[in-house]
Design a protein around this motif. Structure first.
Motif, mmCIF file in Angstrom:
data_model
loop_
_atom_site.group_PDB
_atom_site.id
_atom_site.type_symbol
_atom_site.label_atom_id
_atom_site.label_comp_id
_atom_site.label_asym_id
_atom_site.label_seq_id
_atom_site.Cartn_x
_atom_site.Cartn_y
_atom_site.Cartn_z
ATOM 1 N N VAL A 193 0.853 -1.193 0.000
ATOM 2 C CA VAL A 193 0.000 0.000 0.000
ATOM 3 C C VAL A 193 0.886 1.238 0.000
ATOM 4 N N LEU A 194 0.660 2.106 -0.975
ATOM 5 C CA LEU A 194 1.350 3.397 -1.041
ATOM 6 C C LEU A 194 0.358 4.476 -0.620
ATOM 7 N N LEU A 195 0.656 5.140 0.484
ATOM 8 C CA LEU A 195 -0.200 6.225 0.960
ATOM 9 C C LEU A 195 0.291 7.540 0.357
ATOM 10 N N VAL A 196 -0.623 8.291 -0.259
ATOM 11 C CA VAL A 196 -0.254 9.539 -0.935
ATOM 12 C C VAL A 196 -1.004 10.699 -0.279
ATOM 13 N N LEU A 197 -0.248 11.752 0.085
ATOM 14 C CA LEU A 197 -0.831 12.907 0.774
ATOM 15 C C LEU A 197 -0.321 14.175 0.108
ATOM 16 N N LEU A 198 -1.252 14.996 -0.398
ATOM 17 C CA LEU A 198 -0.889 16.182 -1.168
ATOM 18 C C LEU A 198 -1.013 17.485 -0.396
ATOM 19 N N ARG A 243 -10.257 15.440 -8.937
ATOM 20 C CA ARG A 243 -9.087 14.983 -9.698
ATOM 21 C C ARG A 243 -8.878 13.485 -9.515
ATOM 22 N N LEU A 244 -9.050 13.017 -8.281
ATOM 23 C CA LEU A 244 -8.864 11.591 -8.011
ATOM 24 C C LEU A 244 -9.955 10.756 -8.680
ATOM 25 N N GLU A 245 -11.162 11.252 -8.632
ATOM 26 C CA GLU A 245 -12.260 10.505 -9.247
ATOM 27 C C GLU A 245 -12.134 10.485 -10.762
ATOM 28 N N ALA A 246 -11.541 11.522 -11.344
ATOM 29 C CA ALA A 246 -11.359 11.572 -12.793
ATOM 30 C C ALA A 246 -10.419 10.481 -13.287
ATOM 31 N N VAL A 247 -9.447 10.100 -12.447
ATOM 32 C CA VAL A 247 -8.512 9.038 -12.850
ATOM 33 C C VAL A 247 -8.822 7.710 -12.152
ATOM 34 N N GLY A 248 -9.869 7.705 -11.333
ATOM 35 C CA GLY A 248 -10.315 6.458 -10.719
ATOM 36 C C GLY A 248 -9.457 5.968 -9.576
ATOM 37 N N TRP A 249 -8.854 6.895 -8.836
ATOM 38 C CA TRP A 249 -7.993 6.492 -7.730
ATOM 39 C C TRP A 249 -8.732 6.542 -6.404
ATOM 40 N N PHE A 250 -8.428 5.565 -5.560
ATOM 41 C CA PHE A 250 -9.097 5.386 -4.279
ATOM 42 C C PHE A 250 -8.624 6.429 -3.274
ATOM 43 N N HIS A 251 -9.560 6.971 -2.503
ATOM 44 C CA HIS A 251 -9.196 7.981 -1.514
ATOM 45 C C HIS A 251 -10.047 7.830 -0.269
ATOM 46 N N VAL A 252 -9.506 8.304 0.863
ATOM 47 C CA VAL A 252 -10.225 8.300 2.125
ATOM 48 C C VAL A 252 -10.041 9.666 2.783
ATOM 49 N N GLY A 253 -10.877 9.940 3.783
ATOM 50 C CA GLY A 253 -10.803 11.211 4.493
ATOM 51 C C GLY A 253 -9.953 11.124 5.743
ATOM 52 N N GLU A 254 -9.808 12.259 6.395
ATOM 53 C CA GLU A 254 -8.944 12.346 7.577
ATOM 54 C C GLU A 254 -9.458 11.513 8.744
ATOM 55 N N ASP A 255 -10.734 11.164 8.737
ATOM 56 C CA ASP A 255 -11.263 10.347 9.821
ATOM 57 C C ASP A 255 -10.650 8.948 9.838
ATOM 58 N N GLU A 256 -10.017 8.537 8.735
ATOM 59 C CA GLU A 256 -9.379 7.226 8.666
ATOM 60 C C GLU A 256 -7.857 7.326 8.694
ATOM 61 N N LYS A 257 -7.360 8.440 9.148
ATOM 62 C CA LYS A 257 -5.922 8.721 9.096
ATOM 63 C C LYS A 257 -5.083 7.674 9.829
ATOM 64 N N ALA A 258 -5.418 7.393 11.080
ATOM 65 C CA ALA A 258 -4.609 6.464 11.869
ATOM 66 C C ALA A 258 -4.577 5.081 11.235
ATOM 67 N N ASP A 259 -5.725 4.592 10.771
ATOM 68 C CA ASP A 259 -5.777 3.279 10.143
ATOM 69 C C ASP A 259 -5.015 3.265 8.816
ATOM 70 N N ALA A 260 -5.115 4.341 8.057
ATOM 71 C CA ALA A 260 -4.388 4.429 6.788
ATOM 72 C C ALA A 260 -2.886 4.421 7.024
ATOM 73 N N PHE A 261 -2.434 5.141 8.046
ATOM 74 C CA PHE A 261 -1.010 5.136 8.391
ATOM 75 C C PHE A 261 -0.554 3.719 8.735
ATOM 76 N N ALA A 262 -1.384 3.023 9.517
ATOM 77 C CA ALA A 262 -1.019 1.676 9.953
ATOM 78 C C ALA A 262 -0.998 0.695 8.791
ATOM 79 N N ALA A 263 -1.790 0.954 7.762
ATOM 80 C CA ALA A 263 -1.856 0.048 6.605
ATOM 81 C C ALA A 263 -0.756 0.305 5.585
ATOM 82 N N ALA A 264 -0.116 1.460 5.665
ATOM 83 C CA ALA A 264 0.834 1.875 4.622
ATOM 84 C C ALA A 264 2.171 1.157 4.735
#
Length: 384
Positions: A193-198, A243-264
């Motif tokens: 899993v690659l976590l991307v934050l802009l 922009r993410l939906e235009a290229v079909g990339w999966f995204h989540v909000g800040e409410d899932e931050k801790a879990d996303a960090f743990a999955a990366a």
């Protein structure tokens, strides 16, 4: 403390809003709600019961020329903030981060009512650029609460008392559920899993999107099993999600931050607080940043950058633990190449994760930074 004292808290962007919310929560807890609070901030402070007296939308400004373009708005909001502080007449004003905005507010309040005590929470990074700001700040406020352990020697020679409280942002990093995050979103447990934050500023998204989008596309071309996840900060949802939906990339909000960090397995991130957060939980990260070209040219011409790195993690460690790619070096090929090196070497990732966590321990301080910030505020109030 006798009769209830009053504190006015000012935050002009998302990171400051979160710091303000933590401070409000602790001030209430330590005084049993026997304190009067008001201020300027965002949703986090409002959730703690302090509704903003001024709209801070559009004040998340970075860079000299970006500031010029928004100077009219900034000037108006400063005037509104100062007017509300003078009307409220608090015992103390706490000004959080946002150097240019807070300096103007401090100067405006000092001019109209010098009896109001002014405390800056988070100082400008004078160790990296513009050391003259230390003297300027010392002439504008009464006390500095710093989140960096090495700040004091830059300010105290100018007569500004400094209290190191630690970094509350790092206290907010709970242990996430990585396997649960993957299962919840259909991510394969045996694939990276690659976590991307802009970033959390619209200017950051606009400038970094071409490089980050290109880097992710390159990585997926070579690694079709790679699972990119974009973590979207609330202030930039409107500009980034389409922009993410235009290229079909999966995204989540800040409410899932801790879990996303743990999955990366690794991360590609805009330079800033989030890089330190990722390091705190041991996620190997590549960071990039772009300023406006005129601002960048001015920085280069005046040679105002003093620090060898832009990431606090690297500064604390004294070496490049987080690969940095700034301005002309922030390209799809360089970013993807650095991420690929992490993806191709699980053993290096594991060892680096331990080094990153060690490097952030000093930045974190003793923990409970918001509690210590509140204690400092209350101690200063008692000293009046």
């Amino acid at each position: 403390m006798g009769e209830a004292r009053s504190v006015y808290i000012v935050a002009a962007e998302r990171s400051g809003d979160l710091l303000g919310a933590g401070l409000i929560r602790e001030l209430k807890a330590q005084t049993g709600d026997d304190i009067t609070l008001a201020g300027v901030g965002g949703k986090a402070m409002a959730a703690e019961g302090v509704d903003s007296a001024v709209d801070i939308t559009g004040l998340s400004i970075l860079g000299f020329f970006d500031g010029l373009k928004s100077f009219g708005l900034l000037k108006e909001r400063v005037a509104q903030t100062v007017a509300d502080i003078i009307r409220t007449k608090p015992d103390m004003v706490v000004l959080i981060d946002s150097w240019g905005f807070m300096l103007r507010v401090a100067q405006g309040v000092r001019e109209q009512d010098p009896d109001i005590r002014l405390v800056k929470y988070v100082g400008p990074q004078v160790f990296a650029t513009r050391p003259g700001r230390a003297r300027t700040l010392a002439g504008a406020v009464d006390h500095l609460m710093t989140i960096l352990s090495f700040d004091a020697p830059y300010y105290e020679p100018h007569g500004l008392p400094v209290t190191f409280v630690g970094n509350p942002t790092l206290d907010r990093m709970p242990t996430g559920d990585g396997p649960g995050f993957r299962a919840r979103h259909g991510l394969k447990p045996d694939r990276d899993v690659l976590l991307v934050l802009l970033g959390s500023r619209s200017s950051e998204v606009r400038r970094l999107w071409p490089s980050f989008e290109g880097a992710v596309k390159r990585l997926m071309e070579d690694r079709p099993d790679l699972q990119p996840v974009f973590l979207v900060a609330e202030p930039v949802e409107d500009i980034l999600v389409p922009r993410l939906e235009a290229v079909g990339w999966f995204h989540v909000g800040e409410d899932e931050k801790a879990d996303a960090f743990a999955a990366a397995d690794t991360a590609l991130a805009c330079s800033g607080t989030v890089v330190t957060e990722l390091a705190t939980v041991g996620v190997p990260t590549v960071t990039g940043y772009r300023l406006g070209w005129l601002t960048w040219a001015l920085i280069r011409a005046l040679r105002v950058m003093k620090a060898p790195f832009i990431s606090l993690v690297n500064i604390a460690a004294g070496r490049m633990l987080v690969p940095e790619f700034v301005q002309t070096r922030c390209t799809p090929s360089r970013l993807s190449g650095a991420v690929a090196e992490f993806l191709d070497d699980p053993q290096r990732r594991s060892a680096l994760g331990d080094e990153l966590m060690a490097a952030t321990r000093e930045l974190r301080g003793e923990g409970d930074a918001s509690r210590r910030a509140a204690e400092t505020v209350l101690t200063l109030l008692q000293a009046d």
